[in-house]
Design a protein around this motif. Structure first.
Motif, PDB file in Angstrom:
ATOM      1  N   PHE A  24       3.520  34.445  98.221  1.00 31.30           N
ATOM      2  CA  PHE A  24       2.943  33.659  99.317  1.00 31.30           C
ATOM      3  C   PHE A  24       3.482  34.137 100.666  1.00 31.30           C
ATOM      4  N   LEU A  25       4.794  34.328 100.766  1.00 30.92           N
ATOM      5  CA  LEU A  25       5.395  34.771 102.030  1.00 30.92           C
ATOM      6  C   LEU A  25       4.843  36.129 102.447  1.00 30.92           C
ATOM      7  N   TYR A  26       4.688  37.014 101.487  1.00 28.04           N
ATOM      8  CA  TYR A  26       4.154  38.335 101.797  1.00 28.04           C
ATOM      9  C   TYR A  26       2.731  38.216 102.358  1.00 28.04           C
ATOM     10  N   GLU A  27       1.904  37.421 101.714  1.00 30.29           N
ATOM     11  CA  GLU A  27       0.531  37.226 102.212  1.00 30.29           C
ATOM     12  C   GLU A  27       0.521  36.587 103.596  1.00 30.29           C
ATOM     13  N   GLU A  32      -2.802  39.004 109.979  1.00 25.17           N
ATOM     14  CA  GLU A  32      -2.933  39.184 111.429  1.00 25.17           C
ATOM     15  C   GLU A  32      -3.297  37.878 112.109  1.00 25.17           C
ATOM     16  N   GLU A  33      -4.092  37.077 111.438  1.00 25.77           N
ATOM     17  CA  GLU A  33      -4.529  35.795 112.001  1.00 25.77           C
ATOM     18  C   GLU A  33      -3.327  34.864 112.227  1.00 25.77           C
ATOM     19  N   VAL A  34      -2.435  34.783 111.245  1.00 28.85           N
ATOM     20  CA  VAL A  34      -1.248  33.933 111.360  1.00 28.85           C
ATOM     21  C   VAL A  34      -0.280  34.510 112.383  1.00 28.85           C
ATOM     22  N   PHE A  38       2.619  33.991 116.137  1.00 26.99           N
ATOM     23  CA  PHE A  38       3.941  33.759 115.557  1.00 26.99           C
ATOM     24  C   PHE A  38       5.080  34.458 116.288  1.00 26.99           C
ATOM     25  N   GLY A  39       4.799  35.555 116.942  1.00 23.17           N
ATOM     26  CA  GLY A  39       5.869  36.266 117.641  1.00 23.17           C
ATOM     27  C   GLY A  39       6.663  37.195 116.748  1.00 23.17           C
ATOM     28  N   MET A  40       6.046  37.690 115.697  1.00 22.13           N
ATOM     29  CA  MET A  40       6.700  38.698 114.853  1.00 22.13           C
ATOM     30  C   MET A  40       5.656  39.675 114.347  1.00 22.13           C
ATOM     31  N   SER A  41       6.111  40.874 114.052  1.00 20.35           N
ATOM     32  CA  SER A  41       5.222  41.891 113.493  1.00 20.35           C
ATOM     33  C   SER A  41       5.086  41.659 111.994  1.00 20.35           C
ATOM     34  N   LEU A 100       1.022  28.026 109.102  1.00 20.69           N
ATOM     35  CA  LEU A 100       0.138  27.568 108.033  1.00 20.69           C
ATOM     36  C   LEU A 100      -0.888  28.649 107.734  1.00 20.69           C
ATOM     37  N   THR A 101      -1.382  28.640 106.525  1.00 23.20           N
ATOM     38  CA  THR A 101      -2.496  29.527 106.219  1.00 23.20           C
ATOM     39  C   THR A 101      -3.706  29.062 107.031  1.00 23.20           C
TER      40      THR A 101
END
Length: 181
Positions: A24-27, A32-34, A38-41, A100-101
């Motif tokens: 889940f974390l990997y997805e 790109e949408e999330v 978020f402020g991270m690559s 969130l997704t």
């Protein structure tokens, strides 16, 4: 050693993130949408997700940041994360972060998830101030914290660096006395 509390709301369970959550974390952190807000690559492998979970566990031992899995109760499915970081114990403050997704956006879920977390920060963690740093174009995130009582304090110029670009961020805060009103 401190343990993650479990919070239960009408629709959600907040619990510790475990190695079972790696996929889940990997997805989530390659979306790109999330990550646009978020402020991270994007993370580049599941090994990075494993390291994230290991770091959450290490931080717990030192009383540092905590990140919770947000689980939809009815489906028993992880749909996001929330937590706190940038802790200053001396000044009794921290910042919250959350995601969130995209299929869960606009359903009031994040406000529901953050409410017990904020109560925990003020009552159990002894915080006096909780902050949130939000990019100006993320209007939905701004609405979430505003509904919870956060006040916008100002603009942090070029505060977030993501993919080689600097972005401004709005600073929001909520004080314990405001939350308890």
């Amino acid at each position: 050693m401190e343990k993650y509390p479990v919070f239960e709301t009408e629709r959600l369970i907040l619990r510790q993130i475990t190695m079972n959550d790696i996929d889940f974390l990997y997805e989530l952190y390659t979306s790109e949408e999330v990550l646009a807000y978020f402020g991270m690559s994007p993370i580049d492998s599941k090994d990075v997700a494993v390291s994230m979970v290991e770091n959450y566990e290490k931080h717990l031992e030192s009383g540092g940041p905590m990140r919770f899995a947000i689980v939809e109760k009815q489906a028993d499915k992880m749909i996001g994360t929330c937590g706190f970081h940038a802790i200053s114990k001396a000044y009794k403050r921290c910042e919250i972060g959350y995601d969130l997704t995209p299929d869960q956006w606009g359903k009031g879920i994040m406000g529901e998830a953050l409410s017990p977390l904020i109560s925990y920060l003020f009552s159990d963690k002894g915080m006096n101030r909780v902050g949130a740093v939000i990019v100006p174009y993320n209007k939905a995130s701004s609405r979430v914290v505003e509904k919870l009582g956060f006040k916008q304090e100002g603009l942090l110029r070029e505060y977030i660096l993501q993919d080689g670009h600097a972005y401004d961020a709005n600073m929001y805060s909520l004080l314990k006395k405001e939350w308890l009103q």
